[in-house]
Every structure is written in C-alpha cells, then in structure tokens.
Design an enzyme around this catalytic site. Structure first.
Site, short mmCIF file in Angstrom:
data_model
loop_
_atom_site.label_atom_id
_atom_site.label_comp_id
_atom_site.label_asym_id
_atom_site.label_seq_id
_atom_site.Cartn_x
_atom_site.Cartn_y
_atom_site.Cartn_z
N HIS A 76 0.73 -1.13 0.03
CA HIS A 76 -0.01 0.08 0.00
C HIS A 76 0.78 1.36 0.10
CE1 HIS A 76 -3.85 -2.10 1.80
NE2 HIS A 76 -3.38 -2.39 0.75
N TYR A 204 -8.63 5.17 8.53
CA TYR A 204 -8.71 5.35 9.91
C TYR A 204 -9.91 6.42 10.10
CZ TYR A 204 -4.24 3.04 10.89
OH TYR A 204 -3.20 2.13 11.16
N PRO A 296 -2.33 0.02 19.39
CA PRO A 296 -2.26 -0.23 17.78
C PRO A 296 -2.40 0.50 16.86
CG PRO A 296 -4.14 -1.25 18.86
CD PRO A 296 -3.50 -0.35 19.98
N LYS A 300 2.67 -0.11 15.18
CA LYS A 300 4.10 -0.33 15.33
C LYS A 300 4.57 -1.75 16.19
CE LYS A 300 5.52 3.22 13.47
NZ LYS A 300 5.44 2.93 12.12
N TYR A 388 4.72 6.61 9.81
CA TYR A 388 3.77 5.44 9.55
C TYR A 388 4.88 4.37 9.13
CZ TYR A 388 -0.34 2.79 9.03
OH TYR A 388 -1.22 1.73 9.37
P1 FAD Z 1 4.25 -12.00 21.23
O1 FAD Z 1 3.83 -11.77 19.71
O2 FAD Z 1 3.01 -11.85 22.33
O3 FAD Z 1 4.91 -13.45 21.50
C1 FAD Z 1 5.15 -13.78 22.91
C2 FAD Z 1 5.08 -15.37 22.78
O4 FAD Z 1 5.82 -15.76 24.02
C3 FAD Z 1 3.77 -15.70 22.74
O5 FAD Z 1 4.02 -16.92 21.89
C4 FAD Z 1 3.46 -16.48 24.04
O6 FAD Z 1 2.64 -17.48 23.99
C5 FAD Z 1 4.80 -16.74 24.62
N1 FAD Z 1 4.95 -16.79 26.02
C6 FAD Z 1 4.46 -16.10 27.07
N2 FAD Z 1 4.77 -16.53 28.11
C7 FAD Z 1 5.60 -17.53 27.99
C8 FAD Z 1 6.44 -18.29 28.83
N3 FAD Z 1 6.35 -18.15 30.06
N4 FAD Z 1 7.34 -19.35 28.41
C9 FAD Z 1 7.41 -19.39 26.85
N5 FAD Z 1 6.82 -18.76 26.17
C10 FAD Z 1 5.96 -17.89 26.63
N6 FAD Z 1 1.67 -4.46 15.63
C11 FAD Z 1 1.91 -4.02 14.50
O7 FAD Z 1 3.12 -3.81 14.16
N7 FAD Z 1 1.37 -3.56 13.32
C12 FAD Z 1 -0.14 -3.70 13.65
O8 FAD Z 1 -0.81 -3.66 12.72
C13 FAD Z 1 -0.66 -4.31 14.94
N8 FAD Z 1 -1.79 -4.52 15.32
C14 FAD Z 1 -2.13 -5.30 16.50
C15 FAD Z 1 -3.66 -5.55 16.59
C16 FAD Z 1 -4.00 -6.13 17.70
C17 FAD Z 1 -5.44 -6.22 17.83
C18 FAD Z 1 -3.04 -6.55 18.72
C19 FAD Z 1 -3.46 -7.19 19.99
C20 FAD Z 1 -1.52 -6.05 18.73
C21 FAD Z 1 -1.34 -5.59 17.36
N9 FAD Z 1 0.07 -5.43 17.10
C22 FAD Z 1 0.61 -4.50 15.97
C23 FAD Z 1 1.09 -5.63 18.10
C24 FAD Z 1 1.89 -6.75 17.85
O9 FAD Z 1 0.92 -7.80 17.76
C25 FAD Z 1 2.74 -7.21 18.74
O10 FAD Z 1 3.42 -6.05 19.08
C26 FAD Z 1 3.50 -8.53 18.61
O11 FAD Z 1 2.86 -9.54 18.76
C27 FAD Z 1 4.93 -8.70 19.60
O12 FAD Z 1 5.52 -9.71 19.12
P2 FAD Z 1 6.42 -10.37 20.55
O13 FAD Z 1 7.20 -11.52 19.88
O14 FAD Z 1 7.17 -9.45 21.30
O15 FAD Z 1 5.23 -10.98 21.31
C1 PHB Z 2 -4.66 -4.65 11.31
O1 PHB Z 2 -4.63 -4.97 10.11
O2 PHB Z 2 -4.70 -5.59 12.29
C2 PHB Z 2 -4.10 -3.31 12.02
C3 PHB Z 2 -3.84 -2.16 10.76
C4 PHB Z 2 -3.42 -1.06 11.05
C5 PHB Z 2 -3.31 -0.96 12.64
C6 PHB Z 2 -3.78 -1.67 13.68
C7 PHB Z 2 -3.89 -3.03 13.21
O3 PHB Z 2 -3.15 0.47 13.09
#
Ligand code: FAD
Ligand code: PHB
Length: 394
Positions: A76, A204, A296, A300, A388
C-alpha cells in the site's frame, strides 16, 4: 534429574520477536533454543498485527523469508483519514518514497516456523512452568517442563521474547528497571470478516461515536475495528450490531458502503503504552512486547519487535566474533530511541482519532482541527507518513 540442553542463546517465546531472533542467529551460525508455552497451532492462528513497515518487509526478504509474502502480501502506498463524512488520502509514496506491506502477523509467524523447522532446528512448543535463573552470572539457565518432564537449557545469554504477560521481565529484581505506562480508557473490538475490503487502502475514521479502522488480510478478507469500552461484553455485540455501528462510523456524504460477510473471529483488545528501561539485566535481554507496548493505532508493535531483535542479533554476532560486549551494552539505548519515537507516534495517532468519555466537545473539535491540518499541510502529512512507514533499520 532434569535433562539439560546446552546452547548459546536461550529464547523464551515463539512470537515474532523470538522466532525472528532465532532466524537471524541461525544465519550468523549462532545456536539457539526456543521454548513456547502455547501450541504451534495456537501461535500460527492468533490474529493480531497486519501492517509491516517497509524496513521489516525488506528484512524478511533479505533473510530468505520473502517468497510467500511477495506473492500474497498487499503493498500500500498510502492510508485514508476519514472525518466529517469525507476521506482524505495520505500519500506515503509521494511524501516519503516508501510504502507499507499488509501481511498478517500469523503469516510472518508461519513463515518463520517453517524456515526454522526446515533448517533442522527445533522449537519446543507446549512447555510449562518456565523460569529463568542465573542471568546475573555467566551461566544463565532456563527451566521448564516438557511432556511433564523437567528440562533445563544452559546458555550464554537469555532473550526474553515472551510478550507483555511473560515471565522474563517480572524475573528481574525489583528496582532494577523503571516502568513508564499509560492505560487508555477505551479498547478496540476487532473482527475478521469474509468480505472483500471496501477500499484498496486502510481507513482510519474519527466519528462522533468513536474511532473505527478498516484493514484487510487478503482481497477476500477484511479486518475491522471499532472503539469500545475496555470492559466491553462481546455478547452485547451480535454481528448485526457490529455491522450497523461500523456502517455509521465509516459513512461519507458520497454514500460509502462496507461489504458485509460472515464474521469468523471477534475479540476485544485493551490499549496501553508501556516501556521498561533498560531492556536488559545482566545476561537477560528483553525484546518486543516483553519490553514495551504501544496502542495499535500506529501499527508499530510487531515492527518494534522485529527492530529490537535485529539490533540484538547484531550485538550477539559482535560478541561471538570479537569477544567484545560493547554492542550488547549498547542494545537497550539503541532500541529505546526507536521505541520512544514509536511511543510518541502511537500515542499521537490514538489521541487524534479516539473519543474520550466526558468530552464537552472541546476534544472532538481539537481533533478535527488537527486532522484538517494533517490532511491539508504537506509538512504535517509528511510527518505522519515518515512515522507510519517507519525508520530504516541501522
Ligand atoms: P508476542 O507476539 O506476544 O509473543 C510472545 C510469545 O511468548 C507468545 O507466543 C507467548 O505465548 C509466549 N510466552 C508467553 N509467556 C511465555 C513463557 N513463560 N514461556 C514461553 N513462552 C511464553 N503491531 C504492528 O506492528 N502492526 C499492527 O498492525 C498491529 N496490530 C495489532 C492489533 C492487535 C489487535 C493487537 C493485539 C496487536 C497488534 N500489534 C500490531 C502488536 C503486535 O501484535 C505485537 O507487538 C507483537 O505480537 C509483539 O511480538 P512479540 O514476539 O514481542 O510478542
Ligand atoms: C490490522 O490490520 O490488524 C491493523 C492495521 C493497522 C493498525 C492496527 C491493526 O493500526
């Protein structure tokens, strides 16, 4: 007696941060072990982020993970900001020369898991009772149960990639870290629907009834969010009510209509800004959501997780090549610069687009004035577009 596995880096968590770190280390010839409390099926189907910054997408391609993304992802060149019943495009390509890539987090996770297993390395899913020890010494240990049996990983360093609710950050002695936090008085109700996106780019919307976002996963799957209360009861939101509310919040004078279809996933996500500083304690390094959370609205979170482990993998490479810990010592400061930039941007987008309870109307009018400026001033639009699409990786 517990079985001990010896490796260089012990990684807790198989989300984007832990899996990408393991992948980058493998390319450098550094051994790692990954443990994850959930099942492979669970982490591969968890619907979360959807937007990759260009630098994140480029890193996936450069490290051999780009094949499916190149075929299936949607590139995009901008987003739409919608308010007062009209849409205004922010043209990222024109303003910054950069784009974003729409590709679900669970697709990135699937590609990473596939690449690791293909290379003959393991991921220990479904582990329990995880604890970390000795990271203030040269012999850190990770203990856990697998299949009911006690196991131990002996490693040089531990990477805490276990997300916001993991055990790594709380294992650091009280007082060693400072926490900075803001919890917002609203949340997002998110759905995944089998319906074609009604527009080619993300929308948005700031509506008097609250924020709404239209995103997508494929040309046949729409991802939609609407602002709700943090304690919102999903049972109070039958599908018809969700579509009606979305329809209202996205309405335009030109008669915009969302395409509707079966809702295949529904959930409520809280909104929080959080940073732990420093992102290190002895031989434990925190990365991704374990160290910081952004609301979110700026898309980021996953990008920050990938940026952290990019810095961390380089620091480990420098340590194993030269014996110097300088880059490891600089890890936290290097990440926090990007983290705080993203914190500011995510907070700013959130405060520009959400309705706050008890507003006399002042806040709403202030937001409209801000949106008016962002969509009419090239300087203001460029600032949004730069943030962004994200900073290039160092
Ligand atoms: P996580 O993905 O949370 O991974 C951590 C892992 O550790 C998990 O699999 C968990 O099960 C595991 N774990 C937990 N405790 C333990 C333990 N004790 N021992 C072993 N394993 C464990 N970010 C963006 O960049 N763009 C977006 O558009 C965006 N939209 C989002 C929309 C929503 C609805 C949500 C909820 C989040 C969004 N985010 C977005 C944020 C993004 O999903 C997170 O920042 C991302 O998942 C972070 O990755 P991570 O690997 O740090 O953590
Ligand atoms: C998504 O596609 O899930 C999404 C996109 C943009 C955002 C947050 C979530 O800012």
């Amino acid at each position: 007696m517990s079985l001990t596995l010896r490796t260089q880096i012990g990684i807790v968590g198989a989300g984007p941060a832990g899996l990408m770190l393991a992948h980058l280390l493998r390319l450098e010839g550094i051994a790692s072990a990954v443990i994850e409390t959930r099942s492979r099926g669970h982490v591969e189907t968890r619907v979360r982020a959807g937007v990759l910054e260009q630098a994140t997408a480029d890193l996936l391609v450069e490290t051999g993970l780009g094949d499916r993304m190149r075929r299936e992802a949607l590139v995009h060149g901008g987003i739409e900001l919608r308010f007062n019943g009209a849409g205004h495009r922010i043209d990222f390509q024109d303003l910054t020369g950069r784009s974003i890539v729409v590709y679900g987090q669970q697709e990135v996770v699937k590609d990473l898991i596939h690449a690791r297993l293909e290379s003959g390395c393991e991921i220990h899913f479904n582990v329990a009772a995880v604890s970390i020890h000795g990271f203030d010494s040269a012999q850190p240990r990770i203990r856990f149960h697998a299949g009911g049996q006690p196991r131990e990983i002996a490693c040089d360093f531990i990477a805490g990639c276990d997300g916001f609710h993991g055990i790594c950050r709380p294992s650091i002695p009280a007082g060693a870290l400072a926490f900075y936090e803001r919890v917002y008085p609203f949340a997002w109700l998110g759905i995944l629907a089998e319906a074609p996106p009604a527009s080619g780019e993300l929308i948005y919307a700031n509506h008097e009834r609250g924020f709404a976002l239209m995103s997508m996963r494929t040309p046949a799957i729409t991802r939609l969010y609407l602002q709700c209360r943090p304690d919102e009861d999903l049972d109070a939101w039958p599908d018809r009510r969700i579509w009606d509310e979305l329809g209202t919040r996205f309405e335009t004078a030109a008669g915009f209509r969302l395409a509707e279809g079966p809702i295949v996933q529904k959930g409520v996500t809280g909104m929080r800004s959080f940073v732990a500083e420093p992102m290190q304690s002895g031989r434990l390094f925190l990365a991704g959501d374990a160290a910081h959370i952004v609301p979110p609205t700026g898309a980021k979170g996953m990008n920050l997780a990938i940026a952290d482990v990019h810095v961390l993998a380089r620091a480990f490479r420098s340590f194993y090549r030269t014996g110097s810990e300088d880059r490891l010592r600089g890890y936290s400061a290097a990440c926090l610069r990007r983290v705080w930039r993203a914190q500011h941007f995510s907070w700013w987008m959130t405060s520009m687009l959400h309705r706050v309870g008890g507003d006399s109307g002042f806040e709403y009018r202030r937001q409209l004035a801000e949106l008016e400026q962002v969509t009419t001033s090239r300087a203001a639009a460029t600032s949004l577009a730069e943030n962004y699409t994200g900073l290039p990786f160092e």
